[in-house]
Every structure is written in C-alpha cells, then in structure tokens.
Design an enzyme around this catalytic site. Structure first.
Site, PDB file in Angstrom:
ATOM      1  CG  ASP A  36      -0.486  -0.043   2.539  1.00  0.00           C
ATOM      2  OD1 ASP A  36       0.725  -0.337   2.714  1.00  0.00           O
ATOM      3  OD2 ASP A  36      -1.261   0.209   3.487  1.00  0.00           O
ATOM      4  CB  SER A 122      -4.532  -9.516  16.360  1.00  0.00           C
ATOM      5  OG  SER A 122      -5.376  -8.494  15.838  1.00  0.00           O
ATOM      6  N   GLY A 123      -2.560  -7.832  14.090  1.00  0.00           N
ATOM      7  CA  GLY A 123      -2.487  -7.656  12.644  1.00  0.00           C
ATOM      8  C   GLY A 123      -3.864  -7.519  12.020  1.00  0.00           C
ATOM      9  CG  LEU A 124      -6.992  -9.518  12.989  1.00  0.00           C
ATOM     10  CD1 LEU A 124      -8.008 -10.291  13.850  1.00  0.00           C
ATOM     11  CD2 LEU A 124      -7.076 -10.024  11.551  1.00  0.00           C
ATOM     12  CB  SER A 127      -4.133   1.172  15.630  1.00  0.00           C
ATOM     13  OG  SER A 127      -3.632   0.629  14.447  1.00  0.00           O
ATOM     14  CG  ASP A 171      -4.212  -1.447   8.246  1.00  0.00           C
ATOM     15  OD1 ASP A 171      -4.208  -2.201   7.250  1.00  0.00           O
ATOM     16  OD2 ASP A 171      -3.305  -1.423   9.088  1.00  0.00           O
ATOM     17  CE1 TYR A 221       3.674  -1.592   7.695  1.00  0.00           C
ATOM     18  CE2 TYR A 221       4.315   0.691   8.043  1.00  0.00           C
ATOM     19  CZ  TYR A 221       3.539  -0.256   7.396  1.00  0.00           C
ATOM     20  OH  TYR A 221       2.646   0.150   6.433  1.00  0.00           O
TER      21      TYR A 221
END
Ligand code: GLA
Length: 385
Positions: A36, A122-124, A127, A171, A221
């Site tokens: 992205d 959790s990578g979901l 935030s 996200d 990251y």
C-alpha cells in the site's frame, strides 16, 4: 461484551447513560501485503471484530475516554489536543481529534466508552478501527457532514504523524469503507476502489492468531518502508516512476541490477505481490479458488523469504494449515512479525482444521494459537441506543 453490559460500564465510568453507538471494523487482507505504501493495489475486507464506541455528547471542553478492562478515565482537553502524543492509551483518539481540529472542525465535548473486540497487536488493525470509530463519533457530535474516504485519510494521518507509525492507507480505508460480504480492491495511488463479492462457495476464510508477543513491530515496519524507499530512489535514476508498484515483473528484471542485498529482495516482493493481486482478483471473479489459494501461498513465501516479515510462529501456523487436505492456501496478513494468518478452508472441515492445526501449533511453538469466528461486514455503523 453484550450491549447491556457495555452500557452499564458506561454508566459506571461517566455517571450517565450512553446515547449512541459508533462502530468501525478491524480488517483482513485477502492479498496485497506491504504494497500500500508503494502505490500498489490491496484487497482487504472489514470484519465483525470491531471497535465499538458508546457515547454521549456533553458540555464543557473535555473529551472523556474509558475503556473496557481498564480502570479510570482519560481526559482530553480540547484546547490542548497537541499534547497527548506520549499517552499509552488515548493517543490514537487524541491524534484523530487533533487533526480534525486542524482541519477546522469545531469539536464538542463528549464521553466515549471503548469496547474493542479486535484483538490488540493481532495484525487485524485494532488501531485503524479505533481511529476511524473515533473520527465518526467526533464528526457526528460536531454535527459536521463527513466523507468516509476523508475519515480514512485523517485517521492514517493521526497514526503517521501523531502515533508515529508510518503505515499506508489500507487499514483505515478498509475500516471506513468496507462492505458486507465484499472485499475492497483499492488502488493506493489514486484511492479508486471496487467492491468485489467475496464468494467462496463451499469454502470460507479462517482467521488464526499466532499469539506471538508484540515486539517492536512498529520500528521494524518503519525500516521496511525505508528499504523500499531506497530501492525506488535507485530505480528512479534510470526510470521515471513515482512508485515501485508501477513496475511489471519484466520491467523490474531490467532494472534489478541497480539494487542489491535486502533492498533488492524487498523491491522484488513488492513488484511480484502487485502482480499476484491482479491474478488473485481475476481468480476470485472466475470462481477459481484453487488458483486463489495458490497465490495466497506464494504471497506468504514471498513475505517470508524476500520481505522477511513472518517469523517462525507465522510460518509454522500457515505451513500447518497448508498441510490440511481441505485447505486451499494460507498466508500471514498485515504488517507481520506476529499477528494473524488467513486460510481458505472447506466449511465442512473447519472444526477438524482448527483442532489439528491448533494442537500441532501448540506442540511446535509452546503456546496456543487463537482461531476467530469471522464474517465480512460493513466498515462503519452509527446508531441511536
Ligand atoms: C500494516 C499497515 C498497512 C499495511 C500493512 C502491510 O497493517 O498499517 O498500511 O502496510 O501493514 O500490508
């Protein structure tokens, strides 16, 4: 948490009744990982795991925040919104409020109780869900019309410039713009998007959390972002591109000599992952789930070998899934270094899948993975209580 219970907690925290419920979704990403911020296309979908905010408008000059499972109330003074960057809890909210104010929105005081069912770290995208839900609540209470794409951009800005995580737009966009039973094919350069039905027939997506303790994900990251930036600058010396995602695999092969070491590997992942997104969307539209599963596996291998953001927990979890006869493919999602995988599994085989993969994972890693019952839902909701 049930609605009634959340409303009781609101009562306890603020001594009054909640009047509204604002929710924004956590997300999965079918494919298109770590592209992205390189101008690529991503393919996320909004989940039933959500940030739920119970709220009421108040008088005065303070936004008060309370959180499920955490004692106390955090107060944000509307005249000092620039000063909460160091908060461990409440900084995302303060960042969103701060940038809304910078845009000229006249914020009003309110009480907000957070019941977030997106597991943290959790990578979901807990935030993004928190940011988007907060922005929606604050816009509604300010009585100002808003555009959900603007909400996504503002939320990303808060995460980048207030919380200091240099994330892309995926996200927040998925959280704000997600649509029930659809994935969003989003062009991260133009923000053009298309909803594609996530039709998996007798298959479904199983989301599993490897439960690796959260460890410096943000800083790792940010390093990846620098590495692809270095690759882009080197390639721009011979080719006038704005983003790495513009390169086809063939074009990349011609300029690869300009790169070396990890920088070359990172760029190769980006270019190949972008090509996979295109193929994956075609496969899904054609109902070719076996091909989609294969592309998910390839995405994981690339994130493991070229982008190096997986780790033994995510590699083990997805490898165990892949060994299952009724699993068409599996990969890590999100930033990586921990967090979740998605696997395409035959609906009738999910129970056995969870049992066998869960047991073997715990044996190999020494602690358990979590499996979530997920569905694909709308990004945001606003309702009166
Ligand atoms: C995190 C970031 C996103 C995206 C993914 C990797 O979730 O917030 O912007 O870069 O990692 O695809």
């Amino acid at each position: 948490m049930e609605k009634e219970q959340a409303m009781l907690c609101f009562q306890e925290a603020f001594g009054a009744n909640a009047e509204d419920l604002f929710t924004a979704a956590g997300r999965i990403n079918v494919i298109g990982e770590h592209v992205d911020y390189c101008g690529g296309k991503v393919f996320p979908a909004a989940l039933n795991l959500r940030c739920n905010i119970y709220g009421r408008k108040t008088n005065g000059n303070t936004i008060r925040l309370a959180f499920r499972g955490i004692d106390g109330v955090v107060e944000l003074d509307l005249d000092k919104l620039d000063s909460y960057r160091q908060l461990k809890i409440g900084n995302y909210q303060a960042g969103v409020a701060y940038f809304m104010q910078q845009k000229g929105v006249k914020l009003v005081a309110c009480d907000l109780y957070y019941d977030c069912t997106v597991p943290f770290g959790s990578g979901l995208s807990s935030s993004a869900a928190i940011e988007v839900a907060t922005a929606i609540a604050l816009y509604e209470y300010a009585g100002v019309a808003y555009d959900k794409v603007e909400v996504a951009l503002l939320s990303q800005k808060a995460e980048n410039e207030y919380a200091g995580v240099n994330c892309g737009i995926m996200d927040q966009f998925a959280s704000a713009m997600g649509k029930k039973d659809h994935a969003v094919l989003l062009d991260c350069t133009t923000l053009e998007y298309e909803y594609v039905p996530l039709k998996l027939g007798e298959y479904c997506l199983v989301v599993a959390n490897c439960n690796k303790p959260h460890n410096l994900v943000e800083s790792k990251y940010n390093v990846r972002r620098q590495e692809v930036e270095t690759a882009l600058t080197a390639i721009q010396a011979v080719k006038p591109i704005k983003n790495l995602a513009e390169l086809t695999p063939e074009e990349f092969a011609e300029v690869k000599y300009l790169l070396s070491g990890v920088v070359e590997k990172r760029a190769e992942h980006v270019v190949m992952e972008c090509a996979r997104v295109k193929k994956a969307v075609e496969a899904l539209k054609a109902g070719d789930l076996a091909e989609l599963g294969k592309l998910l596996n390839e995405s994981h291998y690339s994130l493991c070998e070229l982008y190096e953001v997986t780790g033994k927990e995510l590699d083990t979890l997805s490898a165990l899934a892949r060994k299952e006869a009724d699993c068409l493919g599996s990969r890590m999602i999100g930033a990586g270094f921990g967090g979740c995988t998605i696997s395409i599994v035959k609906k009738s085989a999910v129970e056995g899948f969870v049992r066998r993969v869960g047991t073997a994972y715990a044996e190999a890693i020494g602690y358990k993975a979590s499996f979530y019952e997920t569905s694909i839902e709308d990004g945001v909701t606003v309702s009166k209580l």
